[in-house]
Motif scaffolding. Structure first.
Motif, short mmCIF file in Angstrom:
data_model
loop_
_atom_site.label_atom_id
_atom_site.label_comp_id
_atom_site.label_asym_id
_atom_site.label_seq_id
_atom_site.Cartn_x
_atom_site.Cartn_y
_atom_site.Cartn_z
N VAL A 1 0.83 -1.21 0.00
CA VAL A 1 0.00 0.00 0.00
C VAL A 1 0.86 1.25 0.00
N GLN A 2 0.54 2.18 -0.90
CA GLN A 2 1.24 3.46 -0.99
C GLN A 2 0.42 4.61 -0.42
N HIS A 3 -0.90 4.45 -0.41
CA HIS A 3 -1.80 5.50 0.07
C HIS A 3 -2.77 4.87 1.05
N LEU A 4 -2.59 5.15 2.34
CA LEU A 4 -3.39 4.54 3.38
C LEU A 4 -4.23 5.59 4.10
N ALA A 5 -5.54 5.36 4.11
CA ALA A 5 -6.46 6.13 4.94
C ALA A 5 -6.88 5.18 6.06
N TYR A 6 -6.31 5.38 7.23
CA TYR A 6 -6.54 4.47 8.35
C TYR A 6 -7.38 5.18 9.40
N TRP A 7 -8.69 5.09 9.23
CA TRP A 7 -9.63 5.75 10.15
C TRP A 7 -10.21 4.72 11.11
N SER A 8 -9.34 4.08 11.85
CA SER A 8 -9.71 3.06 12.83
C SER A 8 -9.05 3.39 14.15
N ASN A 9 -9.66 2.94 15.22
CA ASN A 9 -9.11 3.21 16.55
C ASN A 9 -8.14 2.13 17.02
N TYR A 10 -7.93 1.09 16.21
CA TYR A 10 -6.99 0.03 16.59
C TYR A 10 -5.58 0.48 16.23
N ASN A 11 -4.76 0.74 17.22
CA ASN A 11 -3.39 1.18 16.95
C ASN A 11 -2.41 0.46 17.87
N ASN A 12 -2.60 -0.85 18.00
CA ASN A 12 -1.69 -1.63 18.83
C ASN A 12 -0.35 -1.80 18.10
N ALA A 13 0.60 -2.42 18.77
CA ALA A 13 1.96 -2.54 18.22
C ALA A 13 1.97 -3.29 16.89
N SER A 14 1.18 -4.33 16.76
CA SER A 14 1.15 -5.11 15.52
C SER A 14 0.63 -4.27 14.36
N VAL A 15 -0.45 -3.54 14.57
CA VAL A 15 -1.02 -2.68 13.53
C VAL A 15 -0.01 -1.61 13.14
N CYS A 16 0.60 -0.96 14.13
CA CYS A 16 1.58 0.10 13.84
C CYS A 16 2.79 -0.45 13.07
N ASN A 17 3.26 -1.63 13.45
CA ASN A 17 4.38 -2.23 12.72
C ASN A 17 4.02 -2.54 11.28
N ASP A 18 2.81 -3.06 11.06
CA ASP A 18 2.37 -3.33 9.69
C ASP A 18 2.31 -2.04 8.87
N ILE A 19 1.80 -0.97 9.46
CA ILE A 19 1.72 0.31 8.74
C ILE A 19 3.13 0.82 8.41
N MET A 20 4.05 0.69 9.35
CA MET A 20 5.40 1.22 9.15
C MET A 20 6.20 0.43 8.11
N GLU B 1 -3.30 8.95 6.11
CA GLU B 1 -4.40 9.67 6.75
C GLU B 1 -4.78 8.88 8.00
N VAL B 2 -4.68 9.53 9.17
CA VAL B 2 -4.90 8.83 10.44
C VAL B 2 -5.51 9.76 11.48
N TYR B 3 -6.04 9.14 12.54
CA TYR B 3 -6.43 9.89 13.73
C TYR B 3 -5.16 10.29 14.47
N PHE B 4 -5.25 11.35 15.27
CA PHE B 4 -4.10 11.85 16.01
C PHE B 4 -3.48 10.77 16.89
N HIS B 5 -4.32 10.00 17.60
CA HIS B 5 -3.76 8.98 18.52
C HIS B 5 -2.99 7.89 17.76
N THR B 6 -3.36 7.62 16.52
CA THR B 6 -2.60 6.65 15.71
C THR B 6 -1.27 7.25 15.29
N LEU B 7 -1.28 8.54 14.94
CA LEU B 7 -0.03 9.23 14.60
C LEU B 7 0.94 9.17 15.77
N GLU B 8 0.44 9.42 16.96
CA GLU B 8 1.30 9.36 18.15
C GLU B 8 1.84 7.94 18.37
N ALA B 9 0.99 6.93 18.19
CA ALA B 9 1.44 5.53 18.35
C ALA B 9 2.52 5.19 17.33
#
Length: 135
Positions: A47-66, A74-82
């Motif tokens: 994925v090159q363009h991700l709109a992630y409008w979900s509240n799940y931002n655990n370590a596994s999700v964040c690692n997959d995004i990274m 595109e994310v919620y603020f709390h996901t950006l912080e995670a």
């Protein structure tokens, strides 16, 4: 709400390489359960363009995004912080759209996005910030 059982069958009908090579744009919302979110992110690694409008931002999700070759995020603020707490650079992201519901939230740690040149911040009103870099 999606029918997650039928969606899971559809996902299983193709090999993982299909999703890696063909899904370049992905939008995930709060209507998708955490197991399906995790499964989608593990399949759609190109994925090159991700709109992630979900509240799940655990370590596994964040690692997959990274690990995605993202150009826009595109994310919620709390996901950006995670994501920023992972302390890993994401050198290809040039566009960031952040939804923040509290006006007093401070943005910190954007150094992990060194190519960032366009930011949209929504705190009830949309602010568009363009950064210009000298080469």
């Amino acid at each position: 709400m999606i029918d997650e059982d039928n969606f899971a069958v559809a996902l299983q009908s193709k090999p993982k390489s299909f999703f890696e090579m063909n899904v370049m744009h992905l939008m995930i919302t709060d209507s998708v359960s955490e197991p399906v979110v995790s499964h989608l992110l593990s399949l759609c690694t190109g994925v090159q363009h991700l709109a992630y409008w979900s509240n799940y931002n655990n370590a596994s999700v964040c690692n997959d995004i990274m690990t995605m070759p993202l150009q826009s995020l595109e994310v919620y603020f709390h996901t950006l912080e995670a994501l920023s707490r992972l302390n890993r650079a994401h050198p290809q992201v040039t566009y960031l759209d952040v939804d923040s519901f509290l006006e007093d939230e401070a943005f910190s740690g954007l150094g992990w996005l060194p190519a960032l040149c366009d930011i949209e911040i929504n705190i009830g009103k949309r602010y568009d910030i363009r950064l210009f870099r000298k080469n």
